[in-house]
Design a protein around this motif. Sequence first.
Motif, mmCIF file in Angstrom:
data_model
loop_
_atom_site.group_PDB
_atom_site.id
_atom_site.type_symbol
_atom_site.label_atom_id
_atom_site.label_comp_id
_atom_site.label_asym_id
_atom_site.label_seq_id
_atom_site.Cartn_x
_atom_site.Cartn_y
_atom_site.Cartn_z
ATOM 1 N N PRO A 1 -11.105 -32.595 -24.881
ATOM 2 C CA PRO A 1 -11.915 -33.776 -25.213
ATOM 3 C C PRO A 1 -13.406 -33.502 -25.002
ATOM 4 O O PRO A 1 -13.793 -32.597 -24.252
ATOM 5 C CB PRO A 1 -11.414 -34.831 -24.224
ATOM 6 N N ALA A 2 -14.228 -34.272 -25.671
ATOM 7 C CA ALA A 2 -15.675 -34.149 -25.490
ATOM 8 C C ALA A 2 -16.028 -34.397 -24.028
ATOM 9 O O ALA A 2 -15.573 -35.376 -23.425
ATOM 10 C CB ALA A 2 -16.399 -35.147 -26.388
ATOM 11 N N GLY A 3 -16.817 -33.504 -23.475
ATOM 12 C CA GLY A 3 -17.229 -33.633 -22.090
ATOM 13 C C GLY A 3 -16.324 -32.936 -21.100
ATOM 14 O O GLY A 3 -16.648 -32.855 -19.908
ATOM 15 N N ALA A 4 -15.174 -32.426 -21.559
ATOM 16 C CA ALA A 4 -14.248 -31.725 -20.664
ATOM 17 C C ALA A 4 -14.679 -30.282 -20.484
ATOM 18 O O ALA A 4 -15.329 -29.686 -21.353
ATOM 19 C CB ALA A 4 -12.834 -31.775 -21.229
ATOM 20 N N ASN A 5 -14.332 -29.704 -19.342
ATOM 21 C CA ASN A 5 -14.584 -28.299 -19.071
ATOM 22 C C ASN A 5 -13.324 -27.502 -19.379
ATOM 23 O O ASN A 5 -12.267 -27.757 -18.796
ATOM 24 C CB ASN A 5 -14.974 -28.095 -17.600
ATOM 25 N N VAL A 6 -13.431 -26.558 -20.300
ATOM 26 C CA VAL A 6 -12.297 -25.699 -20.647
ATOM 27 C C VAL A 6 -12.197 -24.580 -19.629
ATOM 28 O O VAL A 6 -13.215 -24.034 -19.180
ATOM 29 C CB VAL A 6 -12.473 -25.119 -22.062
ATOM 30 N N PHE A 7 -10.969 -24.242 -19.238
ATOM 31 C CA PHE A 7 -10.775 -23.117 -18.322
ATOM 32 C C PHE A 7 -9.683 -22.199 -18.853
ATOM 33 O O PHE A 7 -8.820 -22.608 -19.638
ATOM 34 C CB PHE A 7 -10.422 -23.605 -16.908
ATOM 35 N N GLU A 8 -9.747 -20.959 -18.425
ATOM 36 C CA GLU A 8 -8.719 -19.967 -18.719
ATOM 37 C C GLU A 8 -8.361 -19.263 -17.425
ATOM 38 O O GLU A 8 -9.251 -18.846 -16.671
ATOM 39 C CB GLU A 8 -9.193 -18.958 -19.770
ATOM 40 N N LEU B 1 0.895 -14.355 -15.435
ATOM 41 C CA LEU B 1 1.916 -13.424 -15.922
ATOM 42 C C LEU B 1 1.333 -12.443 -16.936
ATOM 43 O O LEU B 1 1.883 -12.225 -18.013
ATOM 44 C CB LEU B 1 3.086 -14.190 -16.527
ATOM 45 N N SER B 2 0.174 -11.883 -16.596
ATOM 46 C CA SER B 2 -0.523 -10.877 -17.417
ATOM 47 C C SER B 2 -0.978 -11.428 -18.764
ATOM 48 O O SER B 2 -1.172 -10.670 -19.722
ATOM 49 C CB SER B 2 0.357 -9.640 -17.637
ATOM 50 N N SER B 3 -1.153 -12.734 -18.864
ATOM 51 C CA SER B 3 -1.650 -13.349 -20.079
ATOM 52 C C SER B 3 -2.676 -14.412 -19.693
ATOM 53 O O SER B 3 -3.104 -14.492 -18.537
ATOM 54 C CB SER B 3 -0.487 -13.961 -20.875
ATOM 55 N N THR B 4 -3.082 -15.230 -20.667
ATOM 56 C CA THR B 4 -4.145 -16.201 -20.443
ATOM 57 C C THR B 4 -3.625 -17.623 -20.604
ATOM 58 O O THR B 4 -3.068 -17.985 -21.640
ATOM 59 C CB THR B 4 -5.310 -15.985 -21.434
ATOM 60 N N LEU B 5 -3.831 -18.417 -19.569
ATOM 61 C CA LEU B 5 -3.438 -19.825 -19.559
ATOM 62 C C LEU B 5 -4.661 -20.666 -19.893
ATOM 63 O O LEU B 5 -5.703 -20.532 -19.252
ATOM 64 C CB LEU B 5 -2.897 -20.192 -18.175
ATOM 65 N N TRP B 6 -4.525 -21.552 -20.884
ATOM 66 C CA TRP B 6 -5.637 -22.380 -21.352
ATOM 67 C C TRP B 6 -5.459 -23.822 -20.881
ATOM 68 O O TRP B 6 -4.339 -24.338 -20.853
ATOM 69 C CB TRP B 6 -5.696 -22.354 -22.876
ATOM 70 N N GLY B 7 -6.579 -24.467 -20.539
ATOM 71 C CA GLY B 7 -6.499 -25.868 -20.169
ATOM 72 C C GLY B 7 -7.871 -26.499 -20.103
ATOM 73 O O GLY B 7 -8.886 -25.865 -20.419
ATOM 74 N N ALA C 1 -5.259 -30.714 -17.512
ATOM 75 C CA ALA C 1 -4.131 -30.471 -18.405
ATOM 76 C C ALA C 1 -4.155 -29.015 -18.841
ATOM 77 O O ALA C 1 -5.228 -28.408 -18.957
ATOM 78 C CB ALA C 1 -4.211 -31.384 -19.628
ATOM 79 N N PHE C 2 -2.993 -28.459 -19.085
ATOM 80 C CA PHE C 2 -2.927 -27.043 -19.450
ATOM 81 C C PHE C 2 -1.735 -26.794 -20.356
ATOM 82 O O PHE C 2 -0.771 -27.572 -20.380
ATOM 83 C CB PHE C 2 -2.817 -26.165 -18.193
ATOM 84 N N ASP C 3 -1.827 -25.695 -21.115
ATOM 85 C CA ASP C 3 -0.724 -25.256 -21.962
ATOM 86 C C ASP C 3 -0.002 -24.108 -21.272
ATOM 87 O O ASP C 3 -0.632 -23.126 -20.861
ATOM 88 C CB ASP C 3 -1.246 -24.758 -23.315
ATOM 89 N N ALA C 4 1.318 -24.224 -21.139
ATOM 90 C CA ALA C 4 2.098 -23.108 -20.605
ATOM 91 C C ALA C 4 1.995 -21.914 -21.550
ATOM 92 O O ALA C 4 1.636 -22.063 -22.723
ATOM 93 C CB ALA C 4 3.558 -23.529 -20.431
ATOM 94 N N LEU C 5 2.310 -20.734 -21.057
ATOM 95 C CA LEU C 5 2.264 -19.550 -21.907
ATOM 96 C C LEU C 5 3.205 -19.711 -23.103
ATOM 97 O O LEU C 5 4.269 -20.327 -23.000
ATOM 98 C CB LEU C 5 2.654 -18.308 -21.109
ATOM 99 N N SER C 6 2.772 -19.176 -24.251
ATOM 100 C CA SER C 6 3.491 -19.295 -25.525
ATOM 101 C C SER C 6 3.521 -20.734 -26.032
ATOM 102 O O SER C 6 4.297 -21.063 -26.939
ATOM 103 C CB SER C 6 4.924 -18.738 -25.421
ATOM 104 N N HIS C 7 2.697 -21.592 -25.473
ATOM 105 C CA HIS C 7 2.565 -22.979 -25.891
ATOM 106 C C HIS C 7 1.092 -23.268 -26.193
ATOM 107 O O HIS C 7 0.194 -22.681 -25.579
ATOM 108 C CB HIS C 7 3.026 -23.944 -24.796
#
Length: 274
Positions: A40-47, A51-57, A95-101
Motif C-alpha cells: 500500500p501507499a506509505g508502506a515500507n517494503v522489506f525482504e 531458506l536460501s531465498s527471499t521473503l517479501w512483505g 504482511a508477507f508472502d511465504a516462499l513460492s507465494h
Amino acid sequence: MRSGFAAAERVAPDRAAKILCELWFRLPAGPEKRLRGEAPAGANVFELECLSSTLWGFDWGEGPLVYLVHGWGGSTGDFKFIAANLVASGFRVVAFDALSHGNSGPGPWGERHASGVHLIEAMNVVLEKFGKPHAVAAHSLGALSSIHAMVQSGIDFRGVRLAMLAPFIGGEEGFRDTIGAIVPIGPRIFERLVPLGEAKAGVKLEDLSLKGVEVESPVLIVHDKGDRPNPFRHGQTLADAWPNAELMATTGLGHRKVLLNPAVSFRVREFLAQ
C-alpha cells in the motif's frame, strides 16, 4: 478425475497415493498466475532471507503490531481490505508472502511446490525480525502456521489476540477433508498417502495440527458454514476446545470470501481493538 480416483480406491490405491502426494504439495498456480498483492501507499517494503531465498512483505502504519498471514496459495493481497481497515484504526500491520507465494522467491522445492513446514519457517523469520505481536490475523493454513511458528520461536502468545479466518485444523482429519474436497479419497488410498506425505515433508501429520495445541489467548474464529476445503465443524471444534475463543459463523462466503466481507473485516478490527 473424480471418477478415476474412485476407481483407483478399488484397483490401484498405491498408484493413486503417489499421484496425490504430488498434487498435495503442488501450489494452485505458477509464478505467472499466482495470487499477488501490492504494498500500500506509505508502506515500507522489506525482504528477508528465508531458506536460501527471499521473503517479501510490507510494514504499514503505526500502533500495536498485527501480523497478517495468508494461507495455501494465497498472498498479502488476501488481506487488502482488512489491512486498510486496521491501519485506519490505529494499528501497524506486517504482511508477507511465504516462499513460492505472491511476490516472494521460490522455496526449497521450486516455484510450484511447497509445504506447511515452509510456511511455518516463513513466519519464524518474520517473528525474528519484528518480534512478538499484539495480534495475528490469519487465513486457512496461515492459522496453523502462525501458531506453530510462535510455539517454535518460544513466544508466549497467551496475551496475543488471534483472529483465525477459516482455520485449517491440520492433522490427518484436516488433510483428508481438504483433499477430499477435490477428489474422492477412500481409506485404502489415504492410508498409503499419509506416510508418503510425511516422508516428503519431514513431519508427522499429527504434529502439524491445531487440535493438540493449548491456546489460552483470546481467539476470534470466523468460519463459513459452506466452507468446502476446511469444513465448518473444524472451526467449531477449535472454538469448543480453546477456553477464550468465540465463533463467528457466516453463510454464503465459502472459504475465501470471508477475507473480503465488510462485516468480517469490521468484526476483526473490533476484536483486535478490545
